[in-house]
Design an enzyme around this catalytic site. Sequence first.
Site, PDB file in Angstrom:
ATOM      1  N   ALA A  73       0.837  -1.198   0.000  1.00 43.92           N
ATOM      2  CA  ALA A  73       0.000   0.000   0.000  1.00 43.92           C
ATOM      3  C   ALA A  73       0.870   1.245   0.000  1.00 43.92           C
ATOM      4  O   ALA A  73       2.015   1.225   0.458  1.00 43.92           O
ATOM      5  CB  ALA A  73      -0.918   0.005   1.222  1.00 43.92           C
ATOM      6  N   ASP A  74       0.312   2.325  -0.516  1.00 41.29           N
ATOM      7  CA  ASP A  74       0.974   3.622  -0.470  1.00 41.29           C
ATOM      8  C   ASP A  74      -0.097   4.676  -0.244  1.00 41.29           C
ATOM      9  O   ASP A  74      -1.156   4.635  -0.874  1.00 41.29           O
ATOM     10  CB  ASP A  74       1.725   3.909  -1.772  1.00 41.29           C
ATOM     11  CG  ASP A  74       2.643   5.109  -1.620  1.00 41.29           C
ATOM     12  OD1 ASP A  74       3.770   4.924  -1.127  1.00 41.29           O
ATOM     13  OD2 ASP A  74       2.226   6.237  -1.962  1.00 41.29           O
ATOM     14  N   THR A  75       0.167   5.607   0.663  1.00 42.23           N
ATOM     15  CA  THR A  75      -0.818   6.630   1.029  1.00 42.23           C
ATOM     16  C   THR A  75      -0.253   8.024   0.805  1.00 42.23           C
ATOM     17  O   THR A  75       0.895   8.290   1.171  1.00 42.23           O
ATOM     18  CB  THR A  75      -1.214   6.483   2.519  1.00 42.23           C
ATOM     19  OG1 THR A  75      -1.745   5.171   2.733  1.00 42.23           O
ATOM     20  CG2 THR A  75      -2.254   7.520   2.909  1.00 42.23           C
ATOM     21  N   GLY A 110      -3.351   3.614  -2.333  1.00 47.76           N
ATOM     22  CA  GLY A 110      -3.329   2.614  -3.395  1.00 47.76           C
ATOM     23  C   GLY A 110      -2.918   1.280  -2.799  1.00 47.76           C
ATOM     24  O   GLY A 110      -2.039   1.224  -1.926  1.00 47.76           O
TER      25      GLY A 110
END
Length: 197
Positions: A73-75, A110
Amino acid sequence: MVKFVLASGSPRRKELLEQLGLEFEISSAHGEEIITKTFPADIVEELSRQKADEVADRYVKTYNNDTCVIISADTIVAFGNEIMGKPRDEEDAVRMLTQLADNTHQVYTGVTLVLLKNGERSVRTFHEKTDVQMYPMTEVQVRTYVATGEPMDKAGAYAIQGKCAAYIKGINGEYNNVVGLPVARLMQEFFALGLIQ
């Protein structure tokens, strides 16, 4: 049997997965983040895919039994046309929070799932967006919060689940997406893929 691997060293993402009752191991991605996209939703999907692919490359050679699922995940925080990652220093954190206070911004996470099964590899990438509305903050309040150190490793320079909770007026979307992993959407993906009954 399905083996889950979290491609992140984030303690917040670890806690969120543990809340779901999932058993998993952690194998963090360490590669350089390369951004070629412009829009926040595309950026977080691109970065989560890079992390997932890096970790999947480690497992694909050694994992031939059952199914292995890499979760990454990437925020990021977006306000107007600015994308806010982690602050460079305390003054950068002050600048970000001053902009976000008394406004509404967006948090995008994502998520990429890489499924490894019998030498085959399939990928599913998606994102979630949550609108976050903040109360006004005085300069003293901003600097007092920054001085706690909490904002320094957070996108947008704040933790909704931490001391900044005092300034969150409301959200529209999944709360855990703001923390760093949209677990409800993640579980729906697991159900759809038949990974969990």
